[in-house]
Design an enzyme around this catalytic site. Structure first.
Site, PDB file in Angstrom:
ATOM      1  N   GLN A  15     -29.346 128.232  34.839  1.00  0.00           N
ATOM      2  CA  GLN A  15     -28.660 129.445  34.363  1.00  0.00           C
ATOM      3  C   GLN A  15     -27.166 129.317  34.670  1.00  0.00           C
ATOM      4  OE1 GLN A  15     -30.752 132.340  36.845  1.00  0.00           O
ATOM      5  NE2 GLN A  15     -29.091 132.328  38.351  1.00  0.00           N
ATOM      6  N   GLY A  16     -26.415 130.329  34.256  1.00  0.00           N
ATOM      7  CA  GLY A  16     -25.012 130.454  34.657  1.00  0.00           C
ATOM      8  C   GLY A  16     -24.135 129.282  34.220  1.00  0.00           C
ATOM      9  N   TYR A 155     -19.293 131.250  52.676  1.00  0.00           N
ATOM     10  CA  TYR A 155     -19.101 130.763  51.310  1.00  0.00           C
ATOM     11  C   TYR A 155     -17.728 130.099  51.176  1.00  0.00           C
ATOM     12  CZ  TYR A 155     -19.020 130.896  46.160  1.00  0.00           C
ATOM     13  OH  TYR A 155     -18.952 130.558  44.817  1.00  0.00           O
TER      14      TYR A 155
HETATM   15  N1  LIG Z   1     -20.041 133.037  39.112  1.00  0.00           N
HETATM   16  C1  LIG Z   1     -18.863 132.937  39.693  1.00  0.00           C
HETATM   17  O1  LIG Z   1     -18.031 133.865  39.623  1.00  0.00           O
HETATM   18  C2  LIG Z   1     -18.470 131.687  40.441  1.00  0.00           C
HETATM   19  C3  LIG Z   1     -17.148 131.564  40.850  1.00  0.00           C
HETATM   20  C4  LIG Z   1     -16.754 130.424  41.544  1.00  0.00           C
HETATM   21  C5  LIG Z   1     -17.673 129.430  41.799  1.00  0.00           C
HETATM   22  N2  LIG Z   1     -18.963 129.573  41.392  1.00  0.00           N
HETATM   23  C6  LIG Z   1     -19.875 128.480  41.712  1.00  0.00           C
HETATM   24  O2  LIG Z   1     -20.427 127.975  40.511  1.00  0.00           O
HETATM   25  C7  LIG Z   1     -21.712 127.423  40.778  1.00  0.00           C
HETATM   26  C8  LIG Z   1     -22.708 128.032  39.820  1.00  0.00           C
HETATM   27  O3  LIG Z   1     -22.678 129.440  40.006  1.00  0.00           O
HETATM   28  P1  LIG Z   1     -23.300 130.469  38.959  1.00  0.00           P
HETATM   29  O4  LIG Z   1     -22.408 131.644  38.961  1.00  0.00           O
HETATM   30  O5  LIG Z   1     -23.646 129.784  37.702  1.00  0.00           O
HETATM   31  O6  LIG Z   1     -24.619 130.873  39.782  1.00  0.00           O
HETATM   32  P2  LIG Z   1     -26.089 131.272  39.284  1.00  0.00           P
HETATM   33  O7  LIG Z   1     -26.713 131.938  40.460  1.00  0.00           O
HETATM   34  O8  LIG Z   1     -26.033 131.994  38.001  1.00  0.00           O
HETATM   35  O9  LIG Z   1     -26.768 129.855  39.043  1.00  0.00           O
HETATM   36  C9  LIG Z   1     -26.944 128.972  40.109  1.00  0.00           C
HETATM   37  C10 LIG Z   1     -28.146 128.094  39.860  1.00  0.00           C
HETATM   38  O10 LIG Z   1     -28.243 127.225  40.988  1.00  0.00           O
HETATM   39  C11 LIG Z   1     -29.594 127.154  41.382  1.00  0.00           C
HETATM   40  N3  LIG Z   1     -29.665 126.842  42.807  1.00  0.00           N
HETATM   41  C12 LIG Z   1     -29.316 127.646  43.834  1.00  0.00           C
HETATM   42  N4  LIG Z   1     -29.568 127.034  45.000  1.00  0.00           N
HETATM   43  C13 LIG Z   1     -30.080 125.821  44.704  1.00  0.00           C
HETATM   44  C14 LIG Z   1     -30.551 124.736  45.480  1.00  0.00           C
HETATM   45  N5  LIG Z   1     -30.570 124.794  46.825  1.00  0.00           N
HETATM   46  N6  LIG Z   1     -30.989 123.626  44.845  1.00  0.00           N
HETATM   47  C15 LIG Z   1     -31.014 123.570  43.498  1.00  0.00           C
HETATM   48  N7  LIG Z   1     -30.614 124.570  42.706  1.00  0.00           N
HETATM   49  C16 LIG Z   1     -30.146 125.689  43.305  1.00  0.00           C
HETATM   50  C17 LIG Z   1     -30.175 128.523  41.073  1.00  0.00           C
HETATM   51  O11 LIG Z   1     -31.587 128.478  40.951  1.00  0.00           O
HETATM   52  C18 LIG Z   1     -29.453 128.869  39.777  1.00  0.00           C
HETATM   53  O12 LIG Z   1     -30.187 128.448  38.644  1.00  0.00           O
HETATM   54  C19 LIG Z   1     -21.991 127.719  42.260  1.00  0.00           C
HETATM   55  O13 LIG Z   1     -21.659 126.589  43.034  1.00  0.00           O
HETATM   56  C20 LIG Z   1     -21.056 128.872  42.556  1.00  0.00           C
HETATM   57  O14 LIG Z   1     -20.733 128.941  43.922  1.00  0.00           O
HETATM   58  C21 LIG Z   1     -19.387 130.671  40.707  1.00  0.00           C
END
Ligand SMILES: NC(=O)c1ccc[n+]([C@@H]2O[C@H](COP(=O)([O-])OP(=O)(O)OC[C@H]3O[C@@H](n4cnc5c(N)ncnc54)[C@H](O)[C@@H]3O)[C@@H](O)[C@H]2O)c1
Length: 260
Positions: A15-16, A155
């Site tokens: 996702q994401g 974080y």
């Molecule tokens: N959304 C934001 O605003 C944002 C901003 C800066 C950085 N990020 C970073 O971007 C990355 C993706 O974030 P997102 O917003 O798409 O998050 P999300 O929660 O939508 O998706 C994250 C995915 O990672 C998987 N995941 C979590 N822990 C895991 C593990 N231990 N092993 C394998 N898979 C795992 C989850 O199942 C999920 O499908 C992350 O590293 C997050 O810290 C996100």
């Protein structure tokens, strides 16, 4: 197409942001290994990519476990024929007020967001070195890897760590023709932020659903939060031959939020 034919593994791709990267690269002709703790979700992403005519396989696993990372990469090599690009993208946040940050949450976040990225770099590099082909490693950092936020201490430490790992790995792996870069999103409308919005309300940082995201987005020069697809172009660049002369860099992709 500069990613065509590349074998790419993306962690956290059910996702994401990870999903948007997998979708974009598959649409441009890369073969993608969709890796996630949520194996069913990963399988659904693969089914959608295949329906659109792309090439993808799924791998379940936890990036905080070296054996799981190894088996994700081994599956990618067995099914797609190798590994050219590794996205260490999986990560999560769990806010706590600064004075209440617990050791338990510290370790949970560090194990996934920092240790998981380091082990992902190590295991991907071992495979790329054995292939003798060079390669690209792309890590997901964050604005929280550039500034400290009071309710996000573990974080932030983990994401500052991603920057450090990116620089150290770039220095360590340059002799093997492996580049290591990162991109740093700001506020992206993903399930992570939906959960964060609820968690920040629970700890008293905001009063109503959506408020935390609005507050965080207020300082964005572009004027609004990103959608996952807004991140995919930068990720694609870092996976492509267009970025071959770049290594050890962190690209901010935050709409103009943290000006470093
Ligand atoms: N959304 C934001 O605003 C944002 C901003 C800066 C950085 N990020 C970073 O971007 C990355 C993706 O974030 P997102 O917003 O798409 O998050 P999300 O929660 O939508 O998706 C994250 C995915 O990672 C998987 N995941 C979590 N822990 C895991 C593990 N231990 N092993 C394998 N898979 C795992 C989850 O199942 C999920 O499908 C992350 O590293 C997050 O810290 C996100």
């Amino acid at each position: 197409m500069t990613v065509e034919g590349k074998r790419v593994l993306v962690t956290g791709a059910a996702q994401g942001i990870g999903r948007a990267i997998a979708d974009r690269l598959a649409a441009e002709g890369a073969a993608v290994c969709v890796a996630d703790l949520n194996a069913d979700g990963a399988e659904q992403v693969v089914a959608a990519i295949r329906d659109s005519g792309g090439t993808a396989v799924s791998a379940g696993g936890n990036v905080a476990e070296r054996a799981d990372i190894r088996s994700m990469i081994d599956l990618c090599v067995a099914e797609l024929g190798g590994l050219d690009v590794m996205f260490n993208n999986a990560g999560f946040n769990r806010p706590q007020p600064f004075l209440e940050v617990t050791e338990e949450v510290w370790h949970q976040i560090m194990n996934v967001n920092a240790l998981g990225v380091m082990m992902g770099c190590q295991e991907a590099a071992k495979t790329m070195i054995a292939q003798g082909t060079g390669g690209k490693i792309v890590n997901t950092a964050s604005i929280a890897g550039r500034e400290g936020f009071p309710s996000f201490v573990p974080y932030c430490v983990s994401k500052f760590g991603v920057v450090a790992i990116t620089q150290a790995a770039a220095r360590a792996l340059a002799e093997h023709d492996i580049t290591v870069n990162a991109f740093a999103p700001g506020v992206v409308a993903t399930p992570l932020w939906e959960q964060l919005d609820l968690d920040l309300m629970e700890i008293g940082d905001s009063e109503r659903p959506g408020q935390a995201m609005e507050d965080f987005s207020a300082g964005i020069l572009k004027g609004f939060a990103a959608q996952p697809n807004d991140i995919a172009g930068t990720a694609r660049f870092l996976a492509s031959t267009d970025s071959d002369y770049m290594t050890a860099q962190v690209i901010m992709i935050d709409g103009g939020m943290v000006l470093v």
